[in-house]
Design a protein around this motif. Sequence first.
Motif, mmCIF file in Angstrom:
data_model
loop_
_atom_site.group_PDB
_atom_site.id
_atom_site.type_symbol
_atom_site.label_atom_id
_atom_site.label_comp_id
_atom_site.label_asym_id
_atom_site.label_seq_id
_atom_site.Cartn_x
_atom_site.Cartn_y
_atom_site.Cartn_z
ATOM 1 N N SER A 127 47.139 48.953 51.509
ATOM 2 C CA SER A 127 46.365 47.721 51.711
ATOM 3 C C SER A 127 46.190 47.399 53.187
ATOM 4 O O SER A 127 45.094 47.015 53.630
ATOM 5 C CB SER A 127 47.039 46.552 50.982
ATOM 6 O OG SER A 127 46.879 46.667 49.593
ATOM 7 N N THR A 155 37.340 44.269 49.090
ATOM 8 C CA THR A 155 38.115 44.976 48.067
ATOM 9 C C THR A 155 39.512 45.283 48.581
ATOM 10 O O THR A 155 40.502 45.171 47.842
ATOM 11 C CB THR A 155 37.399 46.283 47.663
ATOM 12 O OG1 THR A 155 36.043 45.996 47.303
ATOM 13 C CG2 THR A 155 38.098 46.943 46.480
ATOM 14 N N THR A 158 41.691 42.335 48.441
ATOM 15 C CA THR A 158 42.088 42.069 47.060
ATOM 16 C C THR A 158 43.404 42.777 46.753
ATOM 17 O O THR A 158 44.208 42.292 45.950
ATOM 18 C CB THR A 158 40.989 42.528 46.080
ATOM 19 O OG1 THR A 158 39.757 41.888 46.415
ATOM 20 C CG2 THR A 158 41.345 42.182 44.645
ATOM 21 N N PHE A 161 46.236 40.567 47.386
ATOM 22 C CA PHE A 161 46.505 39.671 46.262
ATOM 23 C C PHE A 161 47.346 40.370 45.197
ATOM 24 O O PHE A 161 48.273 39.771 44.633
ATOM 25 C CB PHE A 161 45.193 39.181 45.643
ATOM 26 C CG PHE A 161 45.389 38.470 44.334
ATOM 27 C CD1 PHE A 161 45.741 37.136 44.313
ATOM 28 C CD2 PHE A 161 45.254 39.149 43.132
ATOM 29 C CE1 PHE A 161 45.959 36.483 43.111
ATOM 30 C CE2 PHE A 161 45.456 38.509 41.927
ATOM 31 C CZ PHE A 161 45.810 37.169 41.912
ATOM 32 N N LEU A 190 44.251 35.047 52.438
ATOM 33 C CA LEU A 190 43.331 34.600 51.395
ATOM 34 C C LEU A 190 43.303 33.083 51.271
ATOM 35 O O LEU A 190 42.578 32.532 50.447
ATOM 36 C CB LEU A 190 43.753 35.205 50.040
ATOM 37 C CG LEU A 190 43.924 36.726 50.011
ATOM 38 C CD1 LEU A 190 44.551 37.166 48.693
ATOM 39 C CD2 LEU A 190 42.580 37.400 50.206
ATOM 40 N N TYR A 307 36.515 39.178 48.169
ATOM 41 C CA TYR A 307 37.749 39.070 47.380
ATOM 42 C C TYR A 307 37.534 38.190 46.159
ATOM 43 O O TYR A 307 37.949 38.533 45.045
ATOM 44 C CB TYR A 307 38.881 38.513 48.246
ATOM 45 C CG TYR A 307 39.919 37.771 47.455
ATOM 46 C CD1 TYR A 307 40.809 38.461 46.628
ATOM 47 C CD2 TYR A 307 39.996 36.375 47.492
ATOM 48 C CE1 TYR A 307 41.746 37.779 45.870
ATOM 49 C CE2 TYR A 307 40.926 35.698 46.748
ATOM 50 C CZ TYR A 307 41.800 36.401 45.933
ATOM 51 O OH TYR A 307 42.718 35.721 45.174
ATOM 52 N N HIS A 308 36.880 37.038 46.333
ATOM 53 C CA HIS A 308 36.681 36.128 45.193
ATOM 54 C C HIS A 308 35.719 36.715 44.164
ATOM 55 O O HIS A 308 35.834 36.401 42.970
ATOM 56 C CB HIS A 308 36.203 34.754 45.674
ATOM 57 C CG HIS A 308 37.335 33.844 46.012
ATOM 58 N ND1 HIS A 308 38.113 33.244 45.051
ATOM 59 C CD2 HIS A 308 37.835 33.443 47.203
ATOM 60 C CE1 HIS A 308 39.046 32.506 45.630
ATOM 61 N NE2 HIS A 308 38.894 32.609 46.939
ATOM 62 N N TRP A 310 35.774 39.849 43.274
ATOM 63 C CA TRP A 310 36.640 40.674 42.431
ATOM 64 C C TRP A 310 37.623 39.817 41.642
ATOM 65 O O TRP A 310 37.910 40.108 40.471
ATOM 66 C CB TRP A 310 37.391 41.697 43.269
ATOM 67 C CG TRP A 310 36.530 42.796 43.787
ATOM 68 C CD1 TRP A 310 36.382 43.194 45.082
ATOM 69 C CD2 TRP A 310 35.683 43.666 43.011
ATOM 70 N NE1 TRP A 310 35.496 44.233 45.174
ATOM 71 C CE2 TRP A 310 35.050 44.545 43.905
ATOM 72 C CE3 TRP A 310 35.399 43.772 41.650
ATOM 73 C CZ2 TRP A 310 34.167 45.531 43.499
ATOM 74 C CZ3 TRP A 310 34.501 44.751 41.231
ATOM 75 C CH2 TRP A 310 33.901 45.608 42.145
ATOM 76 N N MET A 311 38.136 38.769 42.251
ATOM 77 C CA MET A 311 39.072 37.889 41.548
ATOM 78 C C MET A 311 38.410 37.306 40.304
ATOM 79 O O MET A 311 38.995 37.289 39.210
ATOM 80 C CB MET A 311 39.511 36.765 42.495
ATOM 81 C CG MET A 311 40.514 35.811 41.899
ATOM 82 S SD MET A 311 42.149 36.549 41.756
ATOM 83 C CE MET A 311 43.127 35.083 41.439
ATOM 84 N N CYS A 355 42.862 48.285 44.755
ATOM 85 C CA CYS A 355 43.354 47.116 44.003
ATOM 86 C C CYS A 355 44.578 47.444 43.163
ATOM 87 O O CYS A 355 44.969 46.655 42.281
ATOM 88 C CB CYS A 355 42.235 46.549 43.132
ATOM 89 S SG CYS A 355 40.831 45.924 44.075
#
Length: 441
Positions: A127, A155, A158, A161, A190, A307-308, A310-311, A355
Amino acid sequence: MACRFADSSFLLLGHKWRPIQRHRFFPLNSPGTFCLNWEDLSRGRIKQERFLIPLRNRKVVQAVSVPVAPSPADSTEHRKELSESYGFKQIGEPLPDNVTLKDITETLPKKVFEIDDVKAWKSVLISVTSYAAGLFMIAKAPWYLLPLAWAWTGTAVTGFFVIGHDCAHKSFSKNKLVEDIIGTLAFMPLIYPYEPWRFKHDRHHAKTNMLNEDTAWHPVRKEEFVSSPVLRKAIVYGYGPFRPWMSIAHWLIWHFDLKKFRPNEVNRVKISLACVFAFMAVGWPLIIYKTGIMGWIKFWLMPWLGYHFWMSTFTMVHHTAPHIPFKNSDDWNAAQAQLNGTVHCDYPSWIEILCHDINVHIPHHISSRIPSYNLRAAHQCLQQNWGKYLNEATWNWRLMKTILTICHVYDKEQNYVAFDELVPEESQPIAFLKKVMPDYA
């Protein structure tokens, strides 16, 4: 006039088509043997119904329904038809009521629960390096390649996260203090407060797809949908074209209000909030000082929106489909919610790597103690022992189109009612999605 077809999965009532209640199969003591439980008959669901049809001479024609064999709503052929229609590879058979979550967990080998520090820190290295590479690409890319750089970087972040996600489930390290520190640090870029998210997410696992108690996304409730024209318009857009970013609203609503937490949680929540605000107070001005406002947009905001995306996408694909019900607590079954109510979805390999296999999601809901690097081994075991009950897909446009244009307002009988069925005159965003979104699986 009412008509029921023994070889169809639908019941025609007047001008509307509605699904027949499905029958269920319960295993006996003998493996591979099933008992057909005629719930529809025993509970008196098949009743005589009268329908009056005015004719020209104003005489009344009466039709009385008769008991017929249950529809093949749970047949292999019908599930294949639904899979094709929704964009799934497989729609699982209904899980028998007498199967418990413990029964499923006991079929998993002990090794999938083992924490491996080397693998855990390898995920951190992946990451950090992929995120650093993304920032480098943003700095060097010409303007027309920036969307690709943002997609990669969003990505990659993410993956931060997912690392914090493992820490929250106590599946990252054997040292719990290390987990809390790494989880907090991973969430800071994030602007996600670690402890508030952990508390809410634990309740999501305990109450998955429970209508009122699940703290992830819910279907829209009809009473809120009809409560206000302004709110209704916001909901139509939010659960329609803006749904891939709806996690931003969830982030704001659920994680910064101290009143939403129990008294014994508040102190830890405050620590996480302080860390997030410290990052904003130090990190944002530093980015702006070095690169300007446009630099803040390029290096932080756009990857954060990625990121959001993919979230939001991961979350709705994990638990949202026309055939997956949300249930009231009285009707809820843990094994059915976690195994039948969770979707495994394959994404392109580079997304899965960045991820950390978060989308191998069914074993994670069977037991959140399984580290992310063991999810694939656990899923293979579930396929061997429970494969016919699993919902599986490969990410495709038809799948997304199904979720965005159908899975809207909660309905006890058919799970969801689409916005354009309830208020067609106010559902232009849904009509637009149906028109412009590709339909290939």
